[in-house]
Design a protein around this motif. Structure first.
Motif, PDB file in Angstrom:
ATOM      1  N   GLU A 177      46.775  45.492  39.794  1.00  0.00           N
ATOM      2  CA  GLU A 177      47.031  45.855  41.224  1.00  0.00           C
ATOM      3  C   GLU A 177      48.270  45.020  41.966  1.00  0.00           C
ATOM      4  O   GLU A 177      48.782  45.487  42.608  1.00  0.00           O
ATOM      5  CB  GLU A 177      45.514  45.923  42.234  1.00  0.00           C
ATOM      6  CG  GLU A 177      44.675  47.037  41.650  1.00  0.00           C
ATOM      7  CD  GLU A 177      43.466  47.268  42.500  1.00  0.00           C
ATOM      8  OE1 GLU A 177      43.424  45.941  43.039  1.00  0.00           O
ATOM      9  OE2 GLU A 177      42.699  48.092  42.343  1.00  0.00           O
ATOM     10  N   LYS A 178      47.871  43.835  41.834  1.00  0.00           N
ATOM     11  CA  LYS A 178      48.774  42.878  42.577  1.00  0.00           C
ATOM     12  C   LYS A 178      50.150  42.918  41.762  1.00  0.00           C
ATOM     13  O   LYS A 178      51.146  42.762  42.622  1.00  0.00           O
ATOM     14  CB  LYS A 178      48.127  41.358  42.324  1.00  0.00           C
ATOM     15  CG  LYS A 178      47.042  41.073  43.073  1.00  0.00           C
ATOM     16  CD  LYS A 178      46.609  39.481  43.151  1.00  0.00           C
ATOM     17  CE  LYS A 178      45.605  39.383  43.960  1.00  0.00           C
ATOM     18  NZ  LYS A 178      45.897  39.031  45.380  1.00  0.00           N
ATOM     19  N   GLU A 220      36.279  41.265  46.354  1.00  0.00           N
ATOM     20  CA  GLU A 220      36.748  40.664  47.516  1.00  0.00           C
ATOM     21  C   GLU A 220      37.286  39.350  47.366  1.00  0.00           C
ATOM     22  O   GLU A 220      38.584  38.992  47.683  1.00  0.00           O
ATOM     23  CB  GLU A 220      36.018  40.965  48.550  1.00  0.00           C
ATOM     24  CG  GLU A 220      35.744  42.295  49.105  1.00  0.00           C
ATOM     25  CD  GLU A 220      34.670  42.198  50.219  1.00  0.00           C
ATOM     26  OE1 GLU A 220      34.276  41.155  50.708  1.00  0.00           O
ATOM     27  OE2 GLU A 220      34.148  43.439  50.526  1.00  0.00           O
ATOM     28  N   LYS A 263      40.439  39.464  45.038  1.00  0.00           N
ATOM     29  CA  LYS A 263      41.654  39.929  45.806  1.00  0.00           C
ATOM     30  C   LYS A 263      42.236  38.948  46.527  1.00  0.00           C
ATOM     31  O   LYS A 263      43.464  39.028  46.907  1.00  0.00           O
ATOM     32  CB  LYS A 263      41.280  41.306  46.596  1.00  0.00           C
ATOM     33  CG  LYS A 263      41.323  42.325  45.480  1.00  0.00           C
ATOM     34  CD  LYS A 263      40.830  43.708  46.444  1.00  0.00           C
ATOM     35  CE  LYS A 263      40.721  45.033  45.419  1.00  0.00           C
ATOM     36  NZ  LYS A 263      40.522  46.103  46.382  1.00  0.00           N
ATOM     37  N   VAL A 282      42.416  43.824  38.995  1.00  0.00           N
ATOM     38  CA  VAL A 282      43.124  43.130  40.288  1.00  0.00           C
ATOM     39  C   VAL A 282      44.401  42.561  39.997  1.00  0.00           C
ATOM     40  O   VAL A 282      45.359  42.582  40.832  1.00  0.00           O
ATOM     41  CB  VAL A 282      42.185  41.920  40.910  1.00  0.00           C
ATOM     42  CG1 VAL A 282      42.798  41.242  42.078  1.00  0.00           C
ATOM     43  CG2 VAL A 282      40.633  42.689  41.393  1.00  0.00           C
TER      44      VAL A 282
END
Length: 69
Positions: free
Chosen positions: A63-64, A8, A11, A60
């Motif tokens: 993903e971004k 978290e 992200k 991450v």
């Protein structure tokens, strides 16, 4: 729970911050491997933990990158 909090936090960071985190983790992994080779490392499990953290950071980042396309 500890891992979820770490993800978290990742992200919530920007791409530049993630890249800085990745570089720091890779440096830490290098230092841990060096200590392990010279028999100075007490907690060898830390190597595995850092490798997995590097993979989480890279995931991450990917993903971004895919979300922005």
């Amino acid at each position: 729970m500890k891992i979820n909090k770490f993800v978290e936090d990742l992200k919530a960071k920007s791409a530049a911050e993630l890249n800085e985190e990745l570089v720091a983790a890779k440096k830490e992994l290098f230092n841990l491997r060096f200590q392990n080779a010279t028999n100075q490392l007490d907690n060898t499990g830390r190597i595995k933990e850092v490798r997995r953290n590097i993979a989480r950071i890279q995931t991450v980042i990917t993903e971004k990158a895919n979300a922005s396309k």
